[in-house]
Design an enzyme around this catalytic site. Structure first.
Site, short mmCIF file in Angstrom:
data_model
loop_
_atom_site.label_atom_id
_atom_site.label_comp_id
_atom_site.label_asym_id
_atom_site.label_seq_id
_atom_site.Cartn_x
_atom_site.Cartn_y
_atom_site.Cartn_z
N LYS A 53 0.72 -1.13 -0.03
CA LYS A 53 0.05 0.09 0.17
C LYS A 53 0.86 1.51 -0.03
CE LYS A 53 -3.63 -2.40 2.07
NZ LYS A 53 -4.30 -2.91 3.72
N GLN A 97 -4.02 -1.62 10.04
CA GLN A 97 -3.97 -2.80 9.38
C GLN A 97 -4.48 -3.92 10.33
OE1 GLN A 97 -3.02 -3.50 6.08
NE2 GLN A 97 -3.76 -5.73 6.64
N ASP A 120 -10.90 3.24 4.69
CA ASP A 120 -11.04 1.75 4.60
C ASP A 120 -12.56 1.36 4.51
OD1 ASP A 120 -9.17 0.10 4.43
OD2 ASP A 120 -8.39 -0.02 6.53
#
Ligand code: NAP
Length: 291
Positions: A53, A97, A120
């Site tokens: 990412k 994460q 997200d």
């Protein structure tokens, strides 16, 4: 006849190219889209995801701020970092994460990220907005799947779409997006208590596997000509591989002889998840500029 291979890498590259134009327009106003990436612990799969990412952000001319925290980081310390980032002028998006170590309440952390930086799309406000069809960040993997279906002009409207998996990050949001009026699929969701999985998968015009089980979907479970989207990313031991494992999806490769379309693993949904994340970060930066 062999299936058309859905090239997620190519589609994601074209999205990333288009994003560069928006990034450069922001640059002219003195804004560099910036994502704070938090990783707690040293899980190798998580580390490889965040590295990918961060690399993609940098290639697209965006900034990433990396926070690598030890696995014994307390929940309070993580909440305090998120609070700081929520209020940070130059940070447009925050990514924590997952999964987090067991001593940290994952849901509490997801709820701590301010919805305007929730790139997200996991915060309950983002999820609620998605279900109600209101504006807000949409989750990256489900949006990646939908974008691939659109790019390959696969008929979603009126289709019977079967999703194997009901997680909060893939199966459930994907089902919600697919039943919206701009998609119009009829959706069946399967999980571990589903009786006779094949009965359902065989009915699917579009079959989406998101179970995290290597080769769960075999050719005899798939309707001839169906579009098969493999979200699964599984590490299976392979002594011949350099690092001792290889990646495979939830779909047996032999399905490609029966399906009409299929996504490879790797190179299918994975790159799309990253492209959608970048898109959300750019949108977060634009939203901030536009007030
Ligand atoms: P998850 O939270 O473990 O959920 C898996 C889901 O699959 C659960 O709902 C589970 O049912 C269901 N399931 C498992 N085995 C099944 C079986 N034999 N029959 C029917 N249903 C079954 O996983 P996730 O986070 O959604 O991820 C799923 C897969 O996608 C993983 O391989 C993950 O690595 C991958 N993934 C890929 C991307 C990407 O960018 N490509 C992004 C996210 C995830 P129950 O609810 O009954 O347990």
């Amino acid at each position: 006849m062999a299936a058309v291979i859905i090239d997620g890498k190519a589609v994601s590259e074209s999205i990333r190219e288009k994003l560069k134009v928006r990034v450069s327009a922001l640059g002219e106003k003195g804004i560099v889209p910036c994502l704070a990436v938090i990783l707690v612990g040293d899980d190798p799969a998580s580390l490889s995801y965040v590295t990918a990412k961060e690399r993609a952000l940098s290639l697209a001319g965006m900034e990433s701020r990396d926070y690598r925290l030890p696995k014994d980081t307390t929940e309070a310390a993580l909440l305090s970092l998120i609070d700081e980032l929520n209020n940070h002028e130059r940070v447009h998006g925050i990514l924590v994460q997952l999964p987090l170590p067991k001593h940290i309440d994952q849901q509490k952390i997801i709820c701590a990220v301010v919805p305007t930086k929730d790139v997200d799309g996991f915060h309950p406000v983002s999820v609620g907005s998605m279900v109600l069809g209101r504006s807000g960040f949409l989750p990256c993997t489900p949006m990646g799947v939908i974008t691939l279906l659109r790019e390959y002009r696969i008929a979603v409207s009126g289709s019977h779409t079967v999703i194997v998996g009901r997680s909060n990050i893939v199966g459930k949001p994907l089902a919600n997006l697919l039943i919206r009026q701009d998609a119009n699929a009829t959706v069946t969701i399967c999980h571990t208590s589903t009786k006779d999985l094949s009965h359902h998968t065989l009915e699917a015009d579009i079959l989406i596997a998101a179970a995290g089980k290597p080769s769960l979907i075999r050719p005899e479970m798939v309707k001839e000509g169906a579009a098969v989207i493999d979200v699964g990313v599984n590490r299976v031991g392979d002594p011949s591989a350099k690092n001792g494992y290889r990646l495979c999806g939830d779909v047996d490769p032999a399905v490609s002889q029966k399906a009409g379309y299929i996504t490879p693993v790797p190179g299918g949904v994975g790159p799309m998840t990253i492209a959608m994340l970048l898109q959300n970060v750019v949108e977060a930066a634009e939203n901030r500029y536009n007030g």
